[in-house]
Scaffold this motif. Structure first.
Motif, PDB file in Angstrom:
ATOM      1  N   VAL A   1       0.856  -1.185   0.000  1.00  0.00           N
ATOM      2  CA  VAL A   1       0.000   0.000   0.000  1.00  0.00           C
ATOM      3  C   VAL A   1       0.893   1.237   0.000  1.00  0.00           C
ATOM      4  O   VAL A   1       1.777   1.365   0.844  1.00  0.00           O
ATOM      5  N   LYS A   2       0.675   2.134  -0.956  1.00  0.00           N
ATOM      6  CA  LYS A   2       1.500   3.334  -1.088  1.00  0.00           C
ATOM      7  C   LYS A   2       0.633   4.592  -1.090  1.00  0.00           C
ATOM      8  O   LYS A   2      -0.215   4.769  -1.970  1.00  0.00           O
ATOM      9  N   ASP A   3       0.844   5.440  -0.087  1.00  0.00           N
ATOM     10  CA  ASP A   3       0.221   6.773  -0.007  1.00  0.00           C
ATOM     11  C   ASP A   3      -1.286   6.725  -0.274  1.00  0.00           C
ATOM     12  O   ASP A   3      -1.833   7.519  -1.049  1.00  0.00           O
ATOM     13  N   LEU A   4      -1.957   5.804   0.393  1.00  0.00           N
ATOM     14  CA  LEU A   4      -3.391   5.590   0.170  1.00  0.00           C
ATOM     15  C   LEU A   4      -4.217   6.691   0.834  1.00  0.00           C
ATOM     16  O   LEU A   4      -4.050   6.978   2.020  1.00  0.00           O
ATOM     17  N   LYS A   5      -5.106   7.276   0.059  1.00  0.00           N
ATOM     18  CA  LYS A   5      -5.974   8.344   0.572  1.00  0.00           C
ATOM     19  C   LYS A   5      -7.426   8.063   0.197  1.00  0.00           C
ATOM     20  O   LYS A   5      -7.710   7.552  -0.885  1.00  0.00           O
ATOM     21  N   LYS A   6      -8.311   8.372   1.133  1.00  0.00           N
ATOM     22  CA  LYS A   6      -9.752   8.283   0.875  1.00  0.00           C
ATOM     23  C   LYS A   6     -10.391   9.524   1.478  1.00  0.00           C
ATOM     24  O   LYS A   6     -10.416   9.698   2.701  1.00  0.00           O
ATOM     25  N   HIS A   7     -10.864  10.396   0.599  1.00  0.00           N
ATOM     26  CA  HIS A   7     -11.441  11.669   1.041  1.00  0.00           C
ATOM     27  C   HIS A   7     -12.923  11.726   0.688  1.00  0.00           C
ATOM     28  O   HIS A   7     -13.362  11.147  -0.310  1.00  0.00           O
ATOM     29  N   TYR A   8     -13.669  12.425   1.516  1.00  0.00           N
ATOM     30  CA  TYR A   8     -15.098  12.662   1.272  1.00  0.00           C
ATOM     31  C   TYR A   8     -15.358  14.164   1.294  1.00  0.00           C
ATOM     32  O   TYR A   8     -14.547  14.945   1.815  1.00  0.00           O
ATOM     33  N   ASN A   9     -16.508  14.530   0.754  1.00  0.00           N
ATOM     34  CA  ASN A   9     -16.929  15.943   0.758  1.00  0.00           C
ATOM     35  C   ASN A   9     -15.855  16.858   0.177  1.00  0.00           C
ATOM     36  O   ASN A   9     -15.485  17.875   0.774  1.00  0.00           O
TER      37      ASN A   9
ATOM     38  N   GLY B   1     -12.742  16.503  -0.064  1.00  0.00           N
ATOM     39  CA  GLY B   1     -11.481  16.557   0.673  1.00  0.00           C
ATOM     40  C   GLY B   1     -11.601  17.071   2.090  1.00  0.00           C
ATOM     41  O   GLY B   1     -10.619  17.101   2.838  1.00  0.00           O
ATOM     42  N   GLU B   2     -12.819  17.463   2.485  1.00  0.00           N
ATOM     43  CA  GLU B   2     -13.005  17.973   3.857  1.00  0.00           C
ATOM     44  C   GLU B   2     -12.805  16.873   4.889  1.00  0.00           C
ATOM     45  O   GLU B   2     -12.254  17.102   5.965  1.00  0.00           O
ATOM     46  N   ILE B   3     -13.285  15.660   4.564  1.00  0.00           N
ATOM     47  CA  ILE B   3     -13.137  14.525   5.474  1.00  0.00           C
ATOM     48  C   ILE B   3     -12.070  13.595   4.904  1.00  0.00           C
ATOM     49  O   ILE B   3     -12.205  13.099   3.778  1.00  0.00           O
ATOM     50  N   LYS B   4     -11.018  13.374   5.678  1.00  0.00           N
ATOM     51  CA  LYS B   4      -9.918  12.530   5.230  1.00  0.00           C
ATOM     52  C   LYS B   4      -9.931  11.222   6.027  1.00  0.00           C
ATOM     53  O   LYS B   4      -9.292  11.108   7.061  1.00  0.00           O
ATOM     54  N   ALA B   5     -10.720  10.259   5.510  1.00  0.00           N
ATOM     55  CA  ALA B   5     -10.829   8.968   6.199  1.00  0.00           C
ATOM     56  C   ALA B   5      -9.490   8.249   6.199  1.00  0.00           C
ATOM     57  O   ALA B   5      -9.113   7.603   7.185  1.00  0.00           O
ATOM     58  N   LEU B   6      -8.771   8.343   5.083  1.00  0.00           N
ATOM     59  CA  LEU B   6      -7.387   7.857   4.985  1.00  0.00           C
ATOM     60  C   LEU B   6      -6.553   9.003   4.445  1.00  0.00           C
ATOM     61  O   LEU B   6      -6.937   9.651   3.469  1.00  0.00           O
ATOM     62  N   ASP B   7      -5.410   9.223   5.079  1.00  0.00           N
ATOM     63  CA  ASP B   7      -4.630  10.414   4.740  1.00  0.00           C
ATOM     64  C   ASP B   7      -3.160  10.072   4.501  1.00  0.00           C
ATOM     65  O   ASP B   7      -2.273  10.616   5.143  1.00  0.00           O
ATOM     66  N   GLY B   8      -2.930   9.119   3.590  1.00  0.00           N
ATOM     67  CA  GLY B   8      -1.562   8.790   3.212  1.00  0.00           C
ATOM     68  C   GLY B   8      -1.020   7.557   3.910  1.00  0.00           C
ATOM     69  O   GLY B   8       0.001   7.606   4.585  1.00  0.00           O
ATOM     70  N   ILE B   9      -1.709   6.412   3.721  1.00  0.00           N
ATOM     71  CA  ILE B   9      -1.293   5.148   4.358  1.00  0.00           C
ATOM     72  C   ILE B   9      -0.278   4.443   3.472  1.00  0.00           C
ATOM     73  O   ILE B   9      -0.529   4.211   2.286  1.00  0.00           O
ATOM     74  N   THR B  10       0.852   4.086   4.042  1.00  0.00           N
ATOM     75  CA  THR B  10       1.873   3.313   3.342  1.00  0.00           C
ATOM     76  C   THR B  10       2.323   2.161   4.237  1.00  0.00           C
ATOM     77  O   THR B  10       2.765   2.386   5.367  1.00  0.00           O
ATOM     78  N   THR B  11       2.157   0.936   3.753  1.00  0.00           N
ATOM     79  CA  THR B  11       2.601  -0.229   4.521  1.00  0.00           C
ATOM     80  C   THR B  11       2.639  -1.449   3.604  1.00  0.00           C
ATOM     81  O   THR B  11       2.020  -1.445   2.531  1.00  0.00           O
TER      82      THR B  11
ATOM     83  N   THR C   1      -9.341   7.350  -3.007  1.00  0.00           N
ATOM     84  CA  THR C   1      -9.299   8.580  -3.789  1.00  0.00           C
ATOM     85  C   THR C   1      -8.006   8.664  -4.577  1.00  0.00           C
ATOM     86  O   THR C   1      -7.992   9.088  -5.732  1.00  0.00           O
ATOM     87  N   SER C   2      -6.906   8.247  -3.945  1.00  0.00           N
ATOM     88  CA  SER C   2      -5.614   8.215  -4.632  1.00  0.00           C
ATOM     89  C   SER C   2      -4.697   7.234  -3.918  1.00  0.00           C
ATOM     90  O   SER C   2      -5.033   6.708  -2.851  1.00  0.00           O
ATOM     91  N   GLY C   3      -3.528   7.009  -4.498  1.00  0.00           N
ATOM     92  CA  GLY C   3      -2.599   6.024  -3.956  1.00  0.00           C
ATOM     93  C   GLY C   3      -2.732   4.702  -4.688  1.00  0.00           C
ATOM     94  O   GLY C   3      -3.595   4.543  -5.565  1.00  0.00           O
ATOM     95  N   THR C   4      -1.866   3.759  -4.344  1.00  0.00           N
ATOM     96  CA  THR C   4      -1.889   2.463  -5.026  1.00  0.00           C
ATOM     97  C   THR C   4      -1.926   1.312  -4.026  1.00  0.00           C
ATOM     98  O   THR C   4      -1.402   1.416  -2.913  1.00  0.00           O
ATOM     99  N   ILE C   5      -2.584   0.242  -4.438  1.00  0.00           N
ATOM    100  CA  ILE C   5      -2.579  -1.022  -3.702  1.00  0.00           C
ATOM    101  C   ILE C   5      -2.174  -2.087  -4.701  1.00  0.00           C
ATOM    102  O   ILE C   5      -2.823  -2.254  -5.742  1.00  0.00           O
ATOM    103  N   THR C   6      -1.087  -2.795  -4.410  1.00  0.00           N
ATOM    104  CA  THR C   6      -0.682  -3.882  -5.303  1.00  0.00           C
ATOM    105  C   THR C   6      -0.797  -5.211  -4.569  1.00  0.00           C
ATOM    106  O   THR C   6      -0.521  -5.304  -3.378  1.00  0.00           O
TER     107      THR C   6
END
Length: 256
Positions: free
Chosen positions: A18-26, A28-38, A70-75
């Protein structure tokens, strides 16, 4: 033409990255995920903890695209699963998912609940699917409930069925989204025992849970999330006995 997902699967190999995973709502006001990398490696039991609303379930559900990032990659085995060329339904067959609520079909017997997907999605014969289902039911002490309906089972029994139903597809990774949080306290142990056994057998697992004892005993790595980010990740021993982040220290004081 859908992208193929190759098999590697030596213990210690990275299965999911997982690289820089983001999930935003509204917007971009709500950042459920804000850059997950693992990375998640074969044979790991990764336990995700954190306060309510920290993004734990969103992260877990993103791993098989039940939530579209919203953005980022999952392989998965090096294949970008967010690509339109990836057959996501084929991918999901390799990732078993167990939810907080059991999601069993109430009008089908336990045996039919368990054989539906292997027959329809994997093309197994009914005979082979039923044989495998009965073996799995025996593993969780419910061999005698094959012809029962979900309404005839306790919550703990239903959740054990949900786990072996996922196993019936022979997944490579098991994802657990707070699998014990809807259960009465006395039923939690029987579900955790099944998960502990899976861990001993080398199943790769990612588990969102509030069960700190399970995280400490069974996890090979613990991820602590807050505000859509990974705040700290380490071995259970380090997380629980030597936390480095103040937010983690505060969280553990409340839950331990």
């Amino acid at each position: 033409m859908s992208a193929e997902i190759p098999q590697i699967a030596e213990k210690g190999d990275v299965i999911i990255s997982v690289k820089d995973l983001k999930k935003h709502y509204n917007g971009g006001e709500i950042k459920a995920l804000d850059g997950i990398t693992t990375d998640i490696k074969k044979g790991e039991v990764v336990v995700v903890i954190g306060p309510s609303g920290s993004g734990k379930s969103t992260f877990l559900r993103s791993l098989n695209l039940l939530e579209r990032p919203t953005s980022g990659t999952i392989t998965f085995h090096g294949t970008d699963i967010t690509s339109k060329e990836t057959d996501i339904n084929k991918l999901r067959q390799k990732m078993g998912m167990v939810f907080q609520h059991f999601n069993l079909f109430p009008h089908l017997t336990i045996l039919k609940n368990m054989t539906l997907a292997p027959i329809k999605l994997r093309g197994m014969s009914r005979t082979d699917a039923e044989k495998r289902a009965k073996v799995l039911l025996g593993r969780v002490g419910l061999a005698d409930r094959a012809e029962s309906y979900p309404s005839q089972l306790s919550g703990g029994q239903k959740q054990r069925i949900a786990i072996v139903r996922a196993l019936a597809m022979d997944p490579e990774v098991m994802l657990f989204d707070e699998p014990t949080s809807a259960l009465d306290p006395e039923m939690v142990g029987e579900v955790l025992e099944v998960m502990k056994q899976l861990a001993k057998e080398g199943m790769t697992m990612v588990c969102v849970t509030h069960e700190m004892g399970f995280a400490r005993e069974v996890g090979t790595r613990v991820i602590f999330m807050d505000c859509g980010r990974i705040v700290e990740e380490n071995t259970p021993e380090q997380i629980f006995t030597n936390p480095q982040n103040e937010r983690l220290v505060s969280f553990l004081k409340k839950v331990l």
